[in-house]
Write a protein that holds these residues in place. Sequence first.
Motif, PDB file in Angstrom:
ATOM      1  N   LEU A   1       0.836  -1.197   0.000  1.00  0.00           N
ATOM      2  CA  LEU A   1       0.000   0.000   0.000  1.00  0.00           C
ATOM      3  C   LEU A   1       0.870   1.246   0.000  1.00  0.00           C
ATOM      4  CD1 LEU A   1      -2.773  -0.854   2.653  1.00  0.00           C
ATOM      5  CD2 LEU A   1      -2.805  -1.285   0.183  1.00  0.00           C
ATOM      6  N   THR A   2       0.578   2.153  -0.906  1.00  0.00           N
ATOM      7  CA  THR A   2       1.245   3.456  -0.936  1.00  0.00           C
ATOM      8  C   THR A   2       0.199   4.514  -1.244  1.00  0.00           C
ATOM      9  OG1 THR A   2       1.785   3.116  -3.285  1.00  0.00           O
ATOM     10  CG2 THR A   2       3.492   2.528  -1.672  1.00  0.00           C
ATOM     11  N   ARG A   3       0.635   5.753  -1.329  1.00  0.00           N
ATOM     12  CA  ARG A   3      -0.248   6.854  -1.721  1.00  0.00           C
ATOM     13  C   ARG A   3       0.246   7.441  -3.039  1.00  0.00           C
ATOM     14  NH1 ARG A   3       1.043   7.595   3.574  1.00  0.00           N
ATOM     15  NH2 ARG A   3      -0.618   7.327   5.113  1.00  0.00           N
TER      16      ARG A   3
ATOM     17  N   ALA B   1      -2.667  -0.483   8.250  1.00  0.00           N
ATOM     18  CA  ALA B   1      -3.957  -0.808   7.640  1.00  0.00           C
ATOM     19  C   ALA B   1      -4.462  -2.154   8.151  1.00  0.00           C
ATOM     20  CB  ALA B   1      -3.820  -0.840   6.121  1.00  0.00           C
ATOM     21  N   ALA B   2      -5.778  -2.310   8.196  1.00  0.00           N
ATOM     22  CA  ALA B   2      -6.401  -3.594   8.533  1.00  0.00           C
ATOM     23  C   ALA B   2      -6.809  -4.257   7.225  1.00  0.00           C
ATOM     24  CB  ALA B   2      -7.612  -3.383   9.434  1.00  0.00           C
ATOM     25  N   ILE B   3      -6.153  -5.354   6.881  1.00  0.00           N
ATOM     26  CA  ILE B   3      -6.378  -5.999   5.587  1.00  0.00           C
ATOM     27  C   ILE B   3      -6.815  -7.441   5.812  1.00  0.00           C
ATOM     28  CG2 ILE B   3      -5.362  -6.637   3.376  1.00  0.00           C
ATOM     29  CD1 ILE B   3      -3.318  -4.443   3.734  1.00  0.00           C
ATOM     30  N   ASP B   4      -7.974  -7.794   5.264  1.00  0.00           N
ATOM     31  CA  ASP B   4      -8.498  -9.155   5.339  1.00  0.00           C
ATOM     32  C   ASP B   4      -8.582  -9.745   3.941  1.00  0.00           C
ATOM     33  OD1 ASP B   4      -8.953  -9.112   8.135  1.00  0.00           O
ATOM     34  OD2 ASP B   4     -10.821  -7.991   7.815  1.00  0.00           O
ATOM     35  N   ILE B   5      -8.208 -11.017   3.812  1.00  0.00           N
ATOM     36  CA  ILE B   5      -8.406 -11.746   2.577  1.00  0.00           C
ATOM     37  C   ILE B   5      -9.301 -12.938   2.874  1.00  0.00           C
ATOM     38  CG2 ILE B   5      -6.295 -13.140   2.847  1.00  0.00           C
ATOM     39  CD1 ILE B   5      -6.037 -13.001  -0.243  1.00  0.00           C
ATOM     40  N   SER B   6     -10.245 -13.204   1.953  1.00  0.00           N
ATOM     41  CA  SER B   6     -11.255 -14.218   2.235  1.00  0.00           C
ATOM     42  C   SER B   6     -11.542 -15.052   0.995  1.00  0.00           C
ATOM     43  CB  SER B   6     -12.548 -13.548   2.711  1.00  0.00           C
ATOM     44  OG  SER B   6     -13.598 -14.483   2.828  1.00  0.00           O
TER      45      SER B   6
ATOM     46  N   ARG C   1     -10.295  -6.930   1.518  1.00  0.00           N
ATOM     47  CA  ARG C   1     -10.897  -5.785   2.207  1.00  0.00           C
ATOM     48  C   ARG C   1      -9.791  -5.010   2.912  1.00  0.00           C
ATOM     49  NH1 ARG C   1     -12.838  -4.142   7.216  1.00  0.00           N
ATOM     50  NH2 ARG C   1     -14.827  -2.993   7.208  1.00  0.00           N
ATOM     51  N   ILE C   2      -9.690  -3.733   2.616  1.00  0.00           N
ATOM     52  CA  ILE C   2      -8.660  -2.871   3.193  1.00  0.00           C
ATOM     53  C   ILE C   2      -9.336  -1.734   3.937  1.00  0.00           C
ATOM     54  CG2 ILE C   2      -6.696  -1.351   2.690  1.00  0.00           C
ATOM     55  CD1 ILE C   2      -6.394  -2.916   0.037  1.00  0.00           C
ATOM     56  N   GLU C   3      -8.988  -1.567   5.192  1.00  0.00           N
ATOM     57  CA  GLU C   3      -9.489  -0.437   5.973  1.00  0.00           C
ATOM     58  C   GLU C   3      -8.295   0.388   6.429  1.00  0.00           C
ATOM     59  OE1 GLU C   3     -12.395   0.623   9.794  1.00  0.00           O
ATOM     60  OE2 GLU C   3     -12.083  -1.463   9.178  1.00  0.00           O
TER      61      GLU C   3
ATOM     62  N   GLU D   1      -7.195   4.719   7.334  1.00  0.00           N
ATOM     63  CA  GLU D   1      -7.491   6.143   7.444  1.00  0.00           C
ATOM     64  C   GLU D   1      -8.991   6.417   7.356  1.00  0.00           C
ATOM     65  OE1 GLU D   1      -5.067   7.783   4.355  1.00  0.00           O
ATOM     66  OE2 GLU D   1      -3.230   7.645   5.543  1.00  0.00           O
ATOM     67  N   GLY D   2      -9.779   5.542   7.983  1.00  0.00           N
ATOM     68  CA  GLY D   2     -11.225   5.737   8.061  1.00  0.00           C
ATOM     69  C   GLY D   2     -12.001   5.358   6.810  1.00  0.00           C
ATOM     70  N   ARG D   3     -11.354   4.720   5.827  1.00  0.00           N
ATOM     71  CA  ARG D   3     -12.035   4.333   4.595  1.00  0.00           C
ATOM     72  C   ARG D   3     -11.884   2.836   4.346  1.00  0.00           C
ATOM     73  NH1 ARG D   3     -11.563   7.885  -0.589  1.00  0.00           N
ATOM     74  NH2 ARG D   3     -13.531   6.757  -0.850  1.00  0.00           N
ATOM     75  N   ILE D   4     -12.829   2.265   3.617  1.00  0.00           N
ATOM     76  CA  ILE D   4     -12.822   0.846   3.308  1.00  0.00           C
ATOM     77  C   ILE D   4     -12.753   0.666   1.783  1.00  0.00           C
ATOM     78  CG2 ILE D   4     -14.140  -1.313   3.388  1.00  0.00           C
ATOM     79  CD1 ILE D   4     -15.300  -0.360   6.053  1.00  0.00           C
ATOM     80  N   TYR D   5     -11.873  -0.204   1.342  1.00  0.00           N
ATOM     81  CA  TYR D   5     -11.708  -0.519  -0.079  1.00  0.00           C
ATOM     82  C   TYR D   5     -11.865  -2.031  -0.248  1.00  0.00           C
ATOM     83  CZ  TYR D   5      -9.422   4.057   0.083  1.00  0.00           C
ATOM     84  OH  TYR D   5      -9.121   5.397   0.304  1.00  0.00           O
ATOM     85  N   THR D   6     -12.425  -2.437  -1.371  1.00  0.00           N
ATOM     86  CA  THR D   6     -12.627  -3.857  -1.620  1.00  0.00           C
ATOM     87  C   THR D   6     -12.221  -4.217  -3.050  1.00  0.00           C
ATOM     88  OG1 THR D   6     -14.936  -3.514  -2.310  1.00  0.00           O
ATOM     89  CG2 THR D   6     -14.534  -4.006   0.025  1.00  0.00           C
ATOM     90  N   ALA D   7     -11.878  -5.475  -3.238  1.00  0.00           N
ATOM     91  CA  ALA D   7     -11.538  -5.982  -4.569  1.00  0.00           C
ATOM     92  C   ALA D   7     -11.714  -7.492  -4.582  1.00  0.00           C
ATOM     93  CB  ALA D   7     -10.106  -5.611  -4.945  1.00  0.00           C
ATOM     94  N   THR D   8     -11.922  -8.032  -5.760  1.00  0.00           N
ATOM     95  CA  THR D   8     -12.085  -9.473  -5.947  1.00  0.00           C
ATOM     96  C   THR D   8     -11.228  -9.927  -7.120  1.00  0.00           C
ATOM     97  OG1 THR D   8     -14.349  -9.439  -5.114  1.00  0.00           O
ATOM     98  CG2 THR D   8     -13.709 -11.322  -6.450  1.00  0.00           C
ATOM     99  N   THR D   9     -10.597 -11.080  -6.978  1.00  0.00           N
ATOM    100  CA  THR D   9      -9.853 -11.665  -8.091  1.00  0.00           C
ATOM    101  C   THR D   9     -10.027 -13.171  -8.067  1.00  0.00           C
ATOM    102  OG1 THR D   9      -7.735 -11.618  -9.278  1.00  0.00           O
ATOM    103  CG2 THR D   9      -7.641 -12.067  -6.915  1.00  0.00           C
ATOM    104  N   THR D  10      -9.602 -13.816  -9.144  1.00  0.00           N
ATOM    105  CA  THR D  10      -9.667 -15.268  -9.254  1.00  0.00           C
ATOM    106  C   THR D  10      -8.335 -15.805  -9.742  1.00  0.00           C
ATOM    107  OG1 THR D  10     -12.044 -15.250  -9.739  1.00  0.00           O
ATOM    108  CG2 THR D  10     -10.805 -17.209 -10.408  1.00  0.00           C
ATOM    109  N   ILE D  11      -7.868 -16.879  -9.119  1.00  0.00           N
ATOM    110  CA  ILE D  11      -6.771 -17.655  -9.702  1.00  0.00           C
ATOM    111  C   ILE D  11      -7.441 -18.697 -10.594  1.00  0.00           C
ATOM    112  CG2 ILE D  11      -4.845 -19.206  -9.296  1.00  0.00           C
ATOM    113  CD1 ILE D  11      -4.389 -17.938  -6.621  1.00  0.00           C
ATOM    114  N   PRO D  12      -7.335 -18.553 -11.909  1.00  0.00           N
ATOM    115  CA  PRO D  12      -8.009 -19.521 -12.791  1.00  0.00           C
ATOM    116  C   PRO D  12      -7.258 -20.844 -12.844  1.00  0.00           C
ATOM    117  CG  PRO D  12      -6.783 -17.925 -14.077  1.00  0.00           C
ATOM    118  CD  PRO D  12      -6.638 -17.501 -12.640  1.00  0.00           C
TER     119      PRO D  12
END
Length: 295
Positions: A50-52, A73-78, A123-125, A127-138
């Motif tokens: 993570l950078t800016r 940052a609080a980062i969860d992978i699921s 899921r990334i939390e 500085e008070g904001r939440i970001y999300t993304a999804t990917t697949t390993i085919p």
Amino acid sequence: MRHRAFMLLPFAAFALAGCERDIDIELDNVEPKLVVEATIENGEAPVVILTRSLNYFSTLSLDQVLNNFVHGAAIDISTGTRTHRLKEYTFAVGPYNLSYYSTDSSNLATAITGTLNTSYNLRIETEGRIYTATTTIPNITKRIDSMWWRPNPRDSSEGKVQLMIRTTDPRGYGDYGRYWTRKNEEEFRPGRNSVFDDLVVDGTTYEIPVSPGVERGDQRVGWEERVFRRGDTITLKLANIDKATFDFWRTMEYTYSTVGNPFSSPIKVLSNVKPDALGYFGGYASQYRTLIVPE
């Protein structure tokens, strides 16, 4: 931990000047955005950097870049059935410290390792904001059937050789890939145009030369960068990827190739990290082949 390059996502800007009068364009002072470089590969732990973002007209210095990492940052992978909280790690490169997030070694009960044909949510939390993304390993559908070398067809002087592969693309559109090469003990580097689809080669077996991977920002151009040499140990990494990862690198590599060209068409780098972050979360179904070119 494999060293990963710091990624900046520049944006294109241009100014027009007329013969009779000057045109001044005032650019907005845009707030920095979160830049995400997140990957997960079959058999490997997830890695998140993570950078800016930096202002386009900023005076860039090494200290400024190194101070741009996002910490805490609080980062969860699921996977949908299992969730793991990543841990931040710091490692030294000379006098400098770099940071990344990966598997928490103190909580291996929920650890996630990349698996073929599996989707992942990020899921990334911060500085008070939440970001999300999804990917697949085919699945690994585009396979390397064989790999060999031949004398460089344009110039075989100085022991120059060309890497060739034969590969088969399965029937049905939608197979996307990315490749890297490594020479001897160097790091893996992606090709200058490292991603590809199967619109032309769908359902066929074909032979194709493979150009060596390059460092981004390398000013070498032309045939010289497209060769290996006798005595090289060459490792090819070929990965199936999903469309979002393909779209990110397709648009990102276009921006690399057009920097400084006032006649190029503008393009938006396509991110899969929502709502408004830069960068991407990508899954890689990777395979490796090694070839030793005799002296």
